[in-house]
Design a protein around this motif. Structure first.
Motif, PDB file in Angstrom:
ATOM      1  N   GLU A 238      -1.936   5.241 -12.813  1.00  0.00           N
ATOM      2  CA  GLU A 238      -1.684   4.731 -11.480  1.00  0.00           C
ATOM      3  C   GLU A 238      -0.837   5.718 -10.683  1.00  0.00           C
ATOM      4  O   GLU A 238      -1.090   5.980  -9.509  1.00  0.00           O
ATOM      5  CB  GLU A 238      -0.892   3.438 -11.650  1.00  0.00           C
ATOM      6  CG  GLU A 238      -1.274   2.300 -10.759  1.00  0.00           C
ATOM      7  CD  GLU A 238      -0.451   1.081 -11.167  1.00  0.00           C
ATOM      8  OE1 GLU A 238      -0.755   0.499 -12.233  1.00  0.00           O
ATOM      9  OE2 GLU A 238       0.519   0.768 -10.450  1.00  0.00           O
ATOM     10  N   ARG A 239       0.153   6.266 -11.358  1.00  0.00           N
ATOM     11  CA  ARG A 239       1.021   7.238 -10.691  1.00  0.00           C
ATOM     12  C   ARG A 239       0.239   8.475 -10.265  1.00  0.00           C
ATOM     13  O   ARG A 239       0.431   9.007  -9.170  1.00  0.00           O
ATOM     14  CB  ARG A 239       2.126   7.705 -11.648  1.00  0.00           C
ATOM     15  CG  ARG A 239       3.193   6.681 -11.897  1.00  0.00           C
ATOM     16  CD  ARG A 239       4.309   7.378 -12.633  1.00  0.00           C
ATOM     17  NE  ARG A 239       5.345   6.445 -13.031  1.00  0.00           N
ATOM     18  CZ  ARG A 239       6.602   6.811 -13.193  1.00  0.00           C
ATOM     19  NH1 ARG A 239       6.972   8.060 -13.033  1.00  0.00           N
ATOM     20  NH2 ARG A 239       7.490   5.921 -13.550  1.00  0.00           N
ATOM     21  N   ILE A 240      -0.637   8.936 -11.150  1.00  0.00           N
ATOM     22  CA  ILE A 240      -1.435  10.129 -10.837  1.00  0.00           C
ATOM     23  C   ILE A 240      -2.364   9.840  -9.668  1.00  0.00           C
ATOM     24  O   ILE A 240      -2.447  10.620  -8.713  1.00  0.00           O
ATOM     25  CB  ILE A 240      -2.222  10.602 -12.084  1.00  0.00           C
ATOM     26  CG1 ILE A 240      -1.254  11.101 -13.168  1.00  0.00           C
ATOM     27  CG2 ILE A 240      -3.220  11.689 -11.721  1.00  0.00           C
ATOM     28  CD1 ILE A 240      -1.901  11.371 -14.514  1.00  0.00           C
ATOM     29  N   ALA A 241      -3.045   8.702  -9.735  1.00  0.00           N
ATOM     30  CA  ALA A 241      -3.970   8.341  -8.651  1.00  0.00           C
ATOM     31  C   ALA A 241      -3.223   8.217  -7.325  1.00  0.00           C
ATOM     32  O   ALA A 241      -3.673   8.737  -6.290  1.00  0.00           O
ATOM     33  CB  ALA A 241      -4.680   7.031  -8.993  1.00  0.00           C
ATOM     34  N   ASN A 242      -2.047   7.575  -7.355  1.00  0.00           N
ATOM     35  CA  ASN A 242      -1.268   7.444  -6.125  1.00  0.00           C
ATOM     36  C   ASN A 242      -0.822   8.794  -5.590  1.00  0.00           C
ATOM     37  O   ASN A 242      -0.794   9.021  -4.390  1.00  0.00           O
ATOM     38  CB  ASN A 242      -0.027   6.571  -6.368  1.00  0.00           C
ATOM     39  CG  ASN A 242      -0.387   5.099  -6.334  1.00  0.00           C
ATOM     40  OD1 ASN A 242      -1.357   4.716  -5.674  1.00  0.00           O
ATOM     41  ND2 ASN A 242       0.369   4.285  -7.055  1.00  0.00           N
ATOM     42  N   ALA A 243      -0.467   9.693  -6.500  1.00  0.00           N
ATOM     43  CA  ALA A 243      -0.009  11.022  -6.085  1.00  0.00           C
ATOM     44  C   ALA A 243      -1.130  11.780  -5.371  1.00  0.00           C
ATOM     45  O   ALA A 243      -0.933  12.298  -4.275  1.00  0.00           O
ATOM     46  CB  ALA A 243       0.476  11.813  -7.295  1.00  0.00           C
ATOM     47  N   VAL A 244      -2.319  11.813  -5.986  1.00  0.00           N
ATOM     48  CA  VAL A 244      -3.385  12.612  -5.360  1.00  0.00           C
ATOM     49  C   VAL A 244      -3.916  11.944  -4.084  1.00  0.00           C
ATOM     50  O   VAL A 244      -4.450  12.634  -3.217  1.00  0.00           O
ATOM     51  CB  VAL A 244      -4.558  12.947  -6.318  1.00  0.00           C
ATOM     52  CG1 VAL A 244      -4.096  13.864  -7.432  1.00  0.00           C
ATOM     53  CG2 VAL A 244      -5.207  11.702  -6.873  1.00  0.00           C
ATOM     54  N   ARG A 245      -3.694  10.649  -3.943  1.00  0.00           N
ATOM     55  CA  ARG A 245      -4.111   9.991  -2.697  1.00  0.00           C
ATOM     56  C   ARG A 245      -3.204  10.398  -1.532  1.00  0.00           C
ATOM     57  O   ARG A 245      -3.551  10.203  -0.381  1.00  0.00           O
ATOM     58  CB  ARG A 245      -4.072   8.475  -2.856  1.00  0.00           C
ATOM     59  CG  ARG A 245      -5.295   7.923  -3.583  1.00  0.00           C
ATOM     60  CD  ARG A 245      -5.351   6.412  -3.471  1.00  0.00           C
ATOM     61  NE  ARG A 245      -6.058   5.843  -4.600  1.00  0.00           N
ATOM     62  CZ  ARG A 245      -5.497   5.121  -5.562  1.00  0.00           C
ATOM     63  NH1 ARG A 245      -4.196   4.840  -5.533  1.00  0.00           N
ATOM     64  NH2 ARG A 245      -6.231   4.651  -6.548  1.00  0.00           N
ATOM     65  N   GLN A 246      -2.031  10.947  -1.867  1.00  0.00           N
ATOM     66  CA  GLN A 246      -1.115  11.353  -0.791  1.00  0.00           C
ATOM     67  C   GLN A 246      -1.364  12.770  -0.290  1.00  0.00           C
ATOM     68  O   GLN A 246      -0.798  13.189   0.712  1.00  0.00           O
ATOM     69  CB  GLN A 246       0.335  11.264  -1.273  1.00  0.00           C
ATOM     70  CG  GLN A 246       0.790   9.832  -1.501  1.00  0.00           C
ATOM     71  CD  GLN A 246       2.173   9.800  -2.105  1.00  0.00           C
ATOM     72  OE1 GLN A 246       3.133  10.210  -1.475  1.00  0.00           O
ATOM     73  NE2 GLN A 246       2.270   9.333  -3.334  1.00  0.00           N
ATOM     74  N   VAL A 247      -2.179  13.545  -1.011  1.00  0.00           N
ATOM     75  CA  VAL A 247      -2.436  14.914  -0.563  1.00  0.00           C
ATOM     76  C   VAL A 247      -3.837  14.995   0.027  1.00  0.00           C
ATOM     77  O   VAL A 247      -4.695  14.156  -0.252  1.00  0.00           O
ATOM     78  CB  VAL A 247      -2.292  15.950  -1.713  1.00  0.00           C
ATOM     79  CG1 VAL A 247      -0.888  15.899  -2.280  1.00  0.00           C
ATOM     80  CG2 VAL A 247      -3.332  15.729  -2.807  1.00  0.00           C
ATOM     81  N   ARG A 248      -4.038  16.028   0.866  1.00  0.00           N
ATOM     82  CA  ARG A 248      -5.355  16.237   1.456  1.00  0.00           C
ATOM     83  C   ARG A 248      -5.766  17.685   1.252  1.00  0.00           C
ATOM     84  O   ARG A 248      -4.935  18.566   1.147  1.00  0.00           O
ATOM     85  CB  ARG A 248      -5.321  15.879   2.939  1.00  0.00           C
ATOM     86  CG  ARG A 248      -5.175  14.356   3.132  1.00  0.00           C
ATOM     87  CD  ARG A 248      -4.862  13.977   4.556  1.00  0.00           C
ATOM     88  NE  ARG A 248      -5.926  14.378   5.457  1.00  0.00           N
ATOM     89  CZ  ARG A 248      -5.787  15.317   6.374  1.00  0.00           C
ATOM     90  NH1 ARG A 248      -4.644  15.943   6.533  1.00  0.00           N
ATOM     91  NH2 ARG A 248      -6.802  15.633   7.161  1.00  0.00           N
ATOM     92  N   GLY A 249      -7.046  17.887   1.182  1.00  0.00           N
ATOM     93  CA  GLY A 249      -7.537  19.249   1.002  1.00  0.00           C
ATOM     94  C   GLY A 249      -8.549  19.309  -0.111  1.00  0.00           C
ATOM     95  O   GLY A 249      -9.192  18.317  -0.442  1.00  0.00           O
TER      96      GLY A 249
END
Ligand code: 5GP
Ligand code: SF4
Ligand code: MG
Length: 455
Positions: free
Chosen positions: A144-155
């Motif tokens: 969940e933490r990983i998914a939330n982290a990558v949802r915050q970045v773009r590119g």
């Protein structure tokens, strides 16, 4: 960059070394491998080529059945050892390592927010942001933490992550960079390109889907869709230049076949009366073959490339100087003398290399006419998604007409593939990013607006 990962093999690090070796073309600045024996992560990385960094002794420091590796090619951050990946961190839930192919956009705001919050960045690489976002998550289990982290970045991101017990692959929702899943007996492998599977005898199964998170552990393979669907935007430049011709990328499409077809289309669009077709090696070879087949003009090797030119070459201060392109390429006079020559290359970026090549073929090779043919449309926009192109100002086609470029490179004629021609050859071309040729950037971002204003 190139990434490789493996789960469930007693020689995980050795196979990762081989995988990185096959992916060396995707980055030559530095490389690293992180492994796990189920309880602890081990990391070895350095500046240089894969074969220079790893030997039996170094690989012995990487025990275990899980590993990820990375070849660095810098687009964001400088060429220092700190920026070589995998990056590793220890936080409340254990250890985690990351290997990233791609480039994040609009990182400044995210980075300053993290810094205000107390994060200390060890590198100037954009990829470290993802590690901080995972480590600083207030709660949740690791996935969940990983998914939330990558949802915050773009590119653009084709990511491999690992902890003590799992290998995790994530691909951005646009699917910009390639990332494929393979199998080697009981082990799973993941690589930027399938040429890495061939070397180790693994079978290509499928691509990691855009927006997918794949978790590989003792419990098997689990697939999660962690992003809302987005319009696909695979990088067309992977086909034109970046990927190896023997790879299958973007849902089983053969790079070599596409490159040859681009050459054929180029010949249909830009025919010329000539005696021979020669490639600018190595990147121009498949397109030149296609051009020769379509036009019926014989294919020859008129330029020979020295494959051993590395970053380590030192130009002597005294005696002969200014080797320029001669270090890398030498004309075959016997082939070129008195001939009307079609020269095929994959792209013109700044135009400086092309200019030297034309001069070399004419003056040293003795060619009568030099007709330059480019198997992609004019490069008019820089890439912000993981290919290291220069700024718009430095791209010759962004400010010059084809006839002006022809004059600059001193060719008798110059022909590019058309954008329509490119779209015709690429299967499902509507699923591709072609921003460096049409300036339609699939992911908007602040810094681009700034760079637009500079125009
Ligand atoms: P130019 O004539 O623009 O100076 O150079 C064109 C050459 O650069 C082509 O042969 C093309 O294969 C190569 N090229 C295109 N994109 C890249 C890239 O991202 N990296 C490197 N090293 N070469 C590139
Ligand atoms: Fe690829 Fe060009 Fe798009 Fe960059 S801008 S992702 S190089 S097609
Ligand atoms: Mg080239």
């Amino acid at each position: 960059c190139g990434v490789f990962g493996i789960f469930g093999h007693p020689e995980a690090a050795n196979l990762t070394y081989l995988g990185l070796y096959a992916l060396q073309h995707r980055g030559q600045e530095g490389a690293g491998i992180c492994s796990s024996d189920g309880t602890k992560l081990y990391l070895e990385k350095s500046l240089g080529l894969v074969a220079e960094i790893f030997n039996e002794k170094v690989l012995k420091n990487l025990p275990g059945h899980i590993a990820i590796g990375h070849n660095r090619y810098s687009t964001t951050g400088s060429s220092t050892i700190e920026n070589v990946q995998p990056l590793m961190a220890t936080y409340s839930l254990g250890s985690i390592a990351i290997a990233h192919n791609g480039n994040l956009v609009d990182i400044d705001r995210l980075k300053s927010r993290l810094e205000k919050d107390g994060a200390i960045f060890q590198t100037t690489s954009d990829s470290e942001i993802i590690l901080h976002l995972i480590a600083r998550a207030k709660d949740g289990e690791v996935h969940e933490r990983i998914a939330n982290a990558v949802r915050q970045v773009r590119g653009a991101f084709s990511l491999l992550l690992m902890n003590e017990k799992e290998l995790i692959a994530i691909r951005d929702p646009y699917g910009i960079r390639p990332l494929s899943l393979g199998q080697l007996r009981d082990a799973y492998v993941i690589a930027s390109e399938t040429c890495a599977f061939d070397l180790i005898g693994a079978t290509y199964i499928r691509d990691i889907e855009p927006g997918e998170m794949l978790i590989i552990s003792e419990d098997g393979v689990k697939s999660l869709k962690i992003f809302n669907s987005a319009p696909k935007a695979h990088c067309v430049f992977e086909f034109i230049y970046f990927a190896r011709p023997d790879s299958y990328i973007f849902d089983h499409v053969c790079v070599n076949t596409i490159r040859k077809e681009l050459g054929r289309q180029l010949a249909r669009e830009n025919p010329v009366r000539a005696d021979i077709v020669i490639p600018v090696p190595d990147s121009g070879v498949p397109a030149a073959l296609g051009y020769a087949e379509e036009s019926g003009i014989p294919f020859e090797f008129g330029l020979i490339r020295n494959h051993y030119v590395g970053r380590t070459f030192i130009e002597p201060k005294q005696s002969i100087r200014h080797f320029g392109v001669k270090i890398k390429l030498n004309p075959v006079r016997e082939v070129l003398q008195g001939k009307k020559v079609v020269v095929v290359d994959d792209s013109i970026v700044r135009g400086t290399t092309s200019k030297k090549i034309v001069k070399m073929i004419r003056e040293l090779g003795g060619a009568k006419e030099v007709h330059m043919r480019i198997s992609s449309p004019p490069t008019v926009g820089p890439c912000f998604y993981g290919i290291d192109t220069p700024t718009r100002q430095e791209l010759i086609a962004s400010s010059h007409k084809i006839e002006e470029i022809r004059k600059y490179i001193t060719a008798d004629s110059l022909g590019y593939l058309s954008l329509e021609g490119l779209k015709k050859i690429i299967p499902n071309s509507e699923l591709y990013c072609m921003a460096c040729f049409n300036c339609k950037y699939p992911i908007e971002f602040e810094s681009r607006k700034v760079s637009q204003m500079e125009l």
